[in-house]
Enzyme design. Structure first.
Site, PDB file in Angstrom:
ATOM      1  N   ASN A   1     -10.070  -0.045  -0.464  1.00 35.09           N
ATOM      2  CA  ASN A   1      -8.602   0.021  -0.408  1.00 35.09           C
ATOM      3  C   ASN A   1      -8.033  -0.562  -1.704  1.00 35.09           C
ATOM      4  OD1 ASN A   1      -5.886  -0.357   0.099  1.00 35.09           O
ATOM      5  ND2 ASN A   1      -6.168  -1.176   2.161  1.00 35.09           N
TER       6      ASN A   1
ATOM      7  N   CYS B   1       0.816  -1.226   0.000  1.00 34.75           N
ATOM      8  CA  CYS B   1       0.000   0.000   0.000  1.00 34.75           C
ATOM      9  C   CYS B   1       0.845   1.270   0.000  1.00 34.75           C
ATOM     10  CB  CYS B   1      -0.950   0.002   1.188  1.00 34.75           C
ATOM     11  SG  CYS B   1      -2.086  -1.377   1.151  1.00 34.75           S
TER      12      CYS B   1
ATOM     13  N   HIS C   1      -3.246   7.305   1.875  1.00 33.72           N
ATOM     14  CA  HIS C   1      -3.662   5.979   1.417  1.00 33.72           C
ATOM     15  C   HIS C   1      -5.036   5.694   2.008  1.00 33.72           C
ATOM     16  CE1 HIS C   1      -4.020   1.816   0.669  1.00 33.72           C
ATOM     17  NE2 HIS C   1      -3.803   1.453   1.915  1.00 33.72           N
TER      18      HIS C   1
END
Ligand code: UT7
Length: 324
Positions: free
Chosen positions: A281, A114, A251
């Site tokens: 996500n 990520c 993020h």
């Protein structure tokens, strides 16, 4: 005169298929209410069976090139962040390079899950500052739907597919009092936390692709602390305070993490760019997707201070601060 990297183009791509929380509740023991309350996610995009990470990346890259007003032939390098490459090798970046018709330059992948986009941006920025490249396509692209255990309600509701891309170009200014471009990057990792977030497969361990495994609450705890601390680091390095930040582009893992980080830093919530409600996500794609949305809708303006930050598997975490 100082040579810096500025963003001259942005592009996004989301697969057409929208999967709602209600649809997931038909597959696993979950509910729209639980998902929204615990994560802020309402829906996510899932790639079509014949859509690969490189296809998503290519679409985002094409849009970024158009918005920068340049051709693929003008690009010196492609740095693509992904944890879900088309194949174990070659790098997905080389698939994008070929699809764009590029025969020169260099193309490679960066893997920091990520945090991948922040790592890729830092790598590209260094190449530009050193004069080894003038124009770099930096892409974050993922098909996390391919590594989810669709029977595991603790993870399958959290992720989505997508891609975002930016064009980063060298820029030199005489007036360096208010410099534009990437002003600082801050990268971290701590491999001791492997078991909190990993994929239980791979070519060298199981010879399978594997599935994502996560100890959610443990990751949550570290995420708020690490994101706040790396943002603090970026502010100190640039001698600014939270009130100087125009846009925080974090993020997008969980709305509660974003709210917690903003609270910790006393940052006004309206300065935080949020897409997690619609994208879930998307790992390395989440920051460029959110950034490009805020640029496209006119929120981010020239000379705004934009801070991007992420935290992910490894653990890895990091931040980049840009004056737009
Ligand atoms: O991008 C990389 C970084 N990743 C992250 O930052 C993710 C960080 N973690 C999180 O976002 C949160 O920890 C989660 C969203 C993953 C989980 O939220 P939570 O508030 O920490 O919930 P929990 O894991 O503590 O679970 C609470 C309860 C449990 O039931 P019991 O034991 O209290 O009976 C879970 O079994 O919720 C249950 N649960 C669910 N219930 C309905 C877990 N997943 C679900 C689900 N639907 N999908």
């Amino acid at each position: 005169m100082t040579r810096r990297s500025i963003v001259t183009g942005c592009g996004r791509y989301l697969p057409k298929r929208i999967v709602t929380n209600e649809e997931l509740a038909e597959r696993v023991d979950t509910s729209d209410e639980w998902i929204q309350q615990r994560t802020g996610i309402r829906e996510r995009r899932i790639a079509a069976d014949d859509e690969k990470t490189s296809d998503l990346a290519l679409n985002a890259a094409k849009e970024a090139l158009i918005s920068a007003g340049i051709n693929a032939a003008d690009v010196d390098m492609i740095v693509l962040a992904t944890a879900t490459p088309d194949e174990t090798f070659p790098a997905t970046a080389t698939r994008v390079q070929a699809a764009l018709g590029m025969t020169k330059g260099a193309a490679f992948d960066v893997q920091a899950v990520c945090t991948g986009f922040i790592y890729a941006l830092n790598v590209a920025d260094n190449f530009i500052r050193l004069g080894q490249a003038d124009t770099v396509l930096v892409i974050g692209a993922e098909t996390f739907s391919r590594i989810l255990d669709w029977e595991d309600r603790t993870t399958c509701v959290l992720f989505g597919d997508g891609a975002g891309a930016i064009v980063l170009q060298a820029h030199e200014e005489n007036d360096d009092l208010v410099p534009r471009g990437i002003l600082s990057n801050h990268l971290h990792s701590d491999g001791r936390h492997h078991d909190c977030l990993y994929v239980d497969g791979g070519p060298s361990s199981t010879q399978t692709v594997g599935h994502l495994r996560m100890q959610g609450p443990e990751v949550f705890k570290h995420a708020v602390n690490n994101m706040a601390s790396v943002l603090g680091e970026a502010m100190v390095a640039n001698n600014i305070t939270a009130s100087d930040i125009d846009w925080l582009v974090p993020h997008q893992a969980n709305k509660r993490i974003l709210d917690g980080t903003a609270r910790k830093l006393k940052l006004a919530p309206e300065k935080v760019v949020i897409t997690v409600d619609r994208h879930a996500n998307t790992s390395a794609a989440s920051i460029p997707l959110a950034l490009c949305e805020a640029v496209a809708d006119g929120r981010v303006k020239e000379r705004d201070i934009v801070v991007m930050e992420a935290m992910g598997g490894g653990f890895t975490w990091g931040a980049s601060l840009i004056r737009w």
